[in-house]
Design a protein around this motif. Structure first.
Motif, PDB file in Angstrom:
ATOM      1  N   ILE A  52       0.857  -1.180   0.000  1.00 12.88           N
ATOM      2  CA  ILE A  52       0.000   0.000   0.000  1.00 12.88           C
ATOM      3  C   ILE A  52       0.896   1.235   0.000  1.00 12.88           C
ATOM      4  N   GLU A  53       0.465   2.279  -0.692  1.00  7.56           N
ATOM      5  CA  GLU A  53       1.284   3.485  -0.796  1.00  7.56           C
ATOM      6  C   GLU A  53       1.512   4.116   0.571  1.00  7.56           C
ATOM      7  N   ILE A  54       2.684   4.747   0.714  1.00  7.98           N
ATOM      8  CA  ILE A  54       2.998   5.469   1.939  1.00  7.98           C
ATOM      9  C   ILE A  54       3.422   6.881   1.558  1.00  7.98           C
ATOM     10  N   ALA A  55       3.085   7.836   2.390  1.00  9.43           N
ATOM     11  CA  ALA A  55       3.419   9.223   2.098  1.00  9.43           C
ATOM     12  C   ALA A  55       4.812   9.566   2.599  1.00  9.43           C
ATOM     13  N   MET A  56       5.499  10.414   1.842  1.00  9.96           N
ATOM     14  CA  MET A  56       6.701  11.054   2.368  1.00  9.96           C
ATOM     15  C   MET A  56       6.246  12.143   3.326  1.00  9.96           C
ATOM     16  N   ASN A  57       6.917  12.284   4.455  1.00  8.34           N
ATOM     17  CA  ASN A  57       6.530  13.324   5.398  1.00  8.34           C
ATOM     18  C   ASN A  57       7.517  14.484   5.383  1.00  8.34           C
ATOM     19  N   ILE A  58       7.329  15.428   6.276  1.00  6.22           N
ATOM     20  CA  ILE A  58       8.161  16.625   6.322  1.00  6.22           C
ATOM     21  C   ILE A  58       9.634  16.288   6.475  1.00  6.22           C
ATOM     22  N   ASP A  59       9.953  15.275   7.264  1.00  2.00           N
ATOM     23  CA  ASP A  59      11.351  14.917   7.488  1.00  2.00           C
ATOM     24  C   ASP A  59      11.983  14.347   6.224  1.00  2.00           C
ATOM     25  N   GLY A  60      11.221  13.513   5.514  1.00  2.00           N
ATOM     26  CA  GLY A  60      11.734  12.964   4.271  1.00  2.00           C
ATOM     27  C   GLY A  60      11.975  14.032   3.231  1.00  2.00           C
ATOM     28  N   ALA A  61      11.084  15.027   3.158  1.00  4.64           N
ATOM     29  CA  ALA A  61      11.198  16.080   2.154  1.00  4.64           C
ATOM     30  C   ALA A  61      12.305  17.075   2.495  1.00  4.64           C
ATOM     31  N   THR A  62      12.383  17.482   3.760  1.00  4.09           N
ATOM     32  CA  THR A  62      13.449  18.425   4.121  1.00  4.09           C
ATOM     33  C   THR A  62      14.815  17.762   4.040  1.00  4.09           C
ATOM     34  N   ALA A  63      14.887  16.453   4.323  1.00 11.17           N
ATOM     35  CA  ALA A  63      16.156  15.746   4.180  1.00 11.17           C
ATOM     36  C   ALA A  63      16.604  15.757   2.723  1.00 11.17           C
ATOM     37  N   VAL A  64      15.653  15.637   1.792  1.00 13.40           N
ATOM     38  CA  VAL A  64      15.992  15.758   0.379  1.00 13.40           C
ATOM     39  C   VAL A  64      16.631  17.112   0.107  1.00 13.40           C
ATOM     40  N   ILE A  65      16.009  18.174   0.604  1.00 16.51           N
ATOM     41  CA  ILE A  65      16.531  19.525   0.359  1.00 16.51           C
ATOM     42  C   ILE A  65      17.910  19.709   0.969  1.00 16.51           C
ATOM     43  N   PHE A  66      18.065  19.303   2.219  1.00 17.51           N
ATOM     44  CA  PHE A  66      19.353  19.508   2.868  1.00 17.51           C
ATOM     45  C   PHE A  66      20.451  18.692   2.189  1.00 17.51           C
ATOM     46  N   CYS A  67      20.133  17.472   1.748  1.00 13.84           N
ATOM     47  CA  CYS A  67      21.125  16.672   1.024  1.00 13.84           C
ATOM     48  C   CYS A  67      21.446  17.307  -0.333  1.00 13.84           C
ATOM     49  N   GLU A  68      20.424  17.774  -1.033  1.00 12.11           N
ATOM     50  CA  GLU A  68      20.655  18.428  -2.326  1.00 12.11           C
ATOM     51  C   GLU A  68      21.565  19.652  -2.169  1.00 12.11           C
ATOM     52  N   LEU A  69      21.418  20.341  -1.061  1.00 10.65           N
ATOM     53  CA  LEU A  69      22.199  21.560  -0.836  1.00 10.65           C
ATOM     54  C   LEU A  69      23.543  21.286  -0.171  1.00 10.65           C
ATOM     55  N   GLY A  70      23.820  20.024   0.162  1.00  3.73           N
ATOM     56  CA  GLY A  70      25.128  19.672   0.683  1.00  3.73           C
ATOM     57  C   GLY A  70      25.310  19.781   2.177  1.00  3.73           C
ATOM     58  N   PHE A  71      24.216  19.827   2.938  1.00  2.00           N
ATOM     59  CA  PHE A  71      24.321  19.858   4.392  1.00  2.00           C
ATOM     60  C   PHE A  71      24.509  18.439   4.929  1.00  2.00           C
ATOM     61  N   PRO A  72      25.436  18.212   5.845  1.00  2.00           N
ATOM     62  CA  PRO A  72      25.608  16.874   6.427  1.00  2.00           C
ATOM     63  C   PRO A  72      24.433  16.526   7.337  1.00  2.00           C
ATOM     64  N   PRO A  73      24.164  15.228   7.557  1.00  2.00           N
ATOM     65  CA  PRO A  73      22.984  14.810   8.328  1.00  2.00           C
ATOM     66  C   PRO A  73      22.826  15.470   9.699  1.00  2.00           C
ATOM     67  N   PRO A  74      23.890  15.609  10.516  1.00  2.00           N
ATOM     68  CA  PRO A  74      23.667  16.249  11.817  1.00  2.00           C
ATOM     69  C   PRO A  74      23.098  17.662  11.702  1.00  2.00           C
ATOM     70  N   LEU A  75      23.473  18.369  10.645  1.00  2.08           N
ATOM     71  CA  LEU A  75      22.908  19.708  10.461  1.00  2.08           C
ATOM     72  C   LEU A  75      21.451  19.641  10.035  1.00  2.08           C
ATOM     73  N   SER A  76      21.036  18.535   9.407  1.00  7.75           N
ATOM     74  CA  SER A  76      19.616  18.383   9.086  1.00  7.75           C
ATOM     75  C   SER A  76      18.784  18.427  10.356  1.00  7.75           C
ATOM     76  N   ARG A  77      19.277  17.756  11.395  1.00 10.29           N
ATOM     77  CA  ARG A  77      18.576  17.791  12.682  1.00 10.29           C
ATOM     78  C   ARG A  77      18.662  19.186  13.300  1.00 10.29           C
TER      79      ARG A  77
END
Length: 270
Positions: free
Chosen positions: A204-229
Motif C-alpha cells: 500500500i502506498e505510503i506518504a513522504m513526510n516533512i522529514d523525508g522532504a526536508t532531508a531531500v533539500i538539505f542533502c541536495e544543498l550539501g548539508f551533512p545529516p547532523p545539520l539536518s537535525r
C-alpha cells in the motif's frame, strides 16, 4: 619569545574560531563585516553563512528557506510544542519555555531528518559504487531496518494520512530548482524511490513526510545529516517561541498534559 610560547597564545587558542572575528568596534562573520550583511542578507542566508562558511546563491537560499519555513510548527500535539506550553504555565521565563520545548527534540521527535538524510546518503554511496537506483534503494532500506528497526524515518505520519501537505510542495520546489541547475535532483530521485519501495513492500502506498522532504533539500544543498537535525530544531524553535508566548498571554497555572477532569489510567500490577 615567540607568540606560540606565550600564555596569550594559549588563551586565545582555547576557543579558536573561524566563524567570527570580533574586537572593539569590529564584528565580522566569515570575513564579512556585520554592517555589510545587515540589510543585504536575509536570515536564511545568514544561517547558511554561519554553518557553511560562504553565502548561498539566491536560488540556493530560496530553496533552503522553503525547508526552514515548512518545519516551524506542528501544533500542541507535537511534544516540543506541548512541553513549551506547559512550561509557560509554570512561572518560568520565555527563555526557559523555549529551552524546555527545544530539549524535547531528540532521536524520535526531531531526529528523523538526520536519520533520513543518512539513509539517502547511504543509497547515494551505493549508486556511486555502480548499483542502480532501485537496487541501491532496496539494499539501503534493508540495511536501515537491520540497524534501526522497521520504521523508516521520513515516511508515513501518525497524524497526516494519506498525505503530509508539506512534502509535495517541498518536492515540487526541489524539482523546480533542479530544472534550473540549482541542485542536481539526485536526492529527490532517491527520496521518491524510497517512498515507492516502502509502499511496494507494504502493499500500500505510503506518504513522504516533512522529514523525508526536508532531508531531500538539505542533502541536495550539501548539508551533512547532523545539520539536518540542527536546522529542523532551529526551524521548530520558531513554533516553540510562538506557542510559548501565546500561552503566556492566555495565562493558566501548572497546566499538565490533559485537563484535570481526565485522569491517567491506573493499572494495578499487584
Amino acid at each position: 619569545m615567540s607568540l606560540e610560547n606565550t600564555e596569550e597564545h594559549a588563551i586565545r587558542h582555547w576557543w579558536r574560531t573561524s566563524i567570527i572575528d570580533m574586537k572593539p568596534g569590529q564584528i565580522e562573520f566569515r570575513g564579512h563585516p556585520i554592517q555589510d550583511l545587515i540589510g543585504n542578507v536575509g536570515f536564511a542566508q545568514m544561517i547558511w553563512l554561519m554553518t557553511r562558511g560562504d553565502l548561498p546563491s539566491k536560488a540556493e537560499a530560496d530553496l533552503f528557506e522553503c525547508a526552514l519555513v515548512a518545519g516551524v510548527d506542528h501544533g500542541p500535539q507535537a511534544p516540543s510544542i506541548a512541553a513549551a506550553r506547559m512550561a509557560a504555565t509554570c512561572g518560568v521565563g520565555l527563555n526557559n519555555v523555549m529551552a524546555t520545548g527545544v530539549n524535547m527534540l531528540g532521536d524520535v521527535h526531531g531526529g528523523a531528518g538526520e536519520q533520513c538524510a543518512e539513509l539517502y546518503l547511504d543509497i547515494a554511496e551505493r549508486m556511486d559504487a555502480g548499483v542502480n537506483l532501485n537496487d541501491a534503494t532496496r539494499d539501503g532500506i534493508a540495511h536501515w531496518r537491520e540497524t534501526y528497526g522497521k520504521i523508516v524515518s521520513g515516511f508515513g505520519h501518525r497524524f497526516h494520512k494519506p498525505v503530509d501537505p508539506r512534502a509535495p510542495r517541498l518536492m515540487a520546489m526541489v524539482r523546480e530548482a533542479a530544472s534550473t541547475g540549482t541542485v542536481d535532483g539526485m536526492f529527490a530521485d532517491i527520496g521518491e524511490a524510497v517512498q515507492a519501495e516502502i509502499g511496494r513492500q507494504r502493499g500500500i502506498e505510503i506518504a513522504m513526510n516533512i522529514d523525508g522532504a526536508t532531508a531531500v533539500i538539505f542533502c541536495e544543498l550539501g548539508f551533512p545529516p547532523p545539520l539536518s537535525r540542527g536546522l529542523f530544531c532551529l526551524s521548530r524553535s520558531v513554533g516553540v517561541l510562538s506557542h510559548g508566548w501565546e500561552q503566556m498571554q492566555q495565562g493558566g497555572r501548572n497546566k499538565g498534559p490533559m485537563p484535570p477532569r481526565f485522569l491517567p489510567l491506573y493499572e494495578d500490577k499487584t
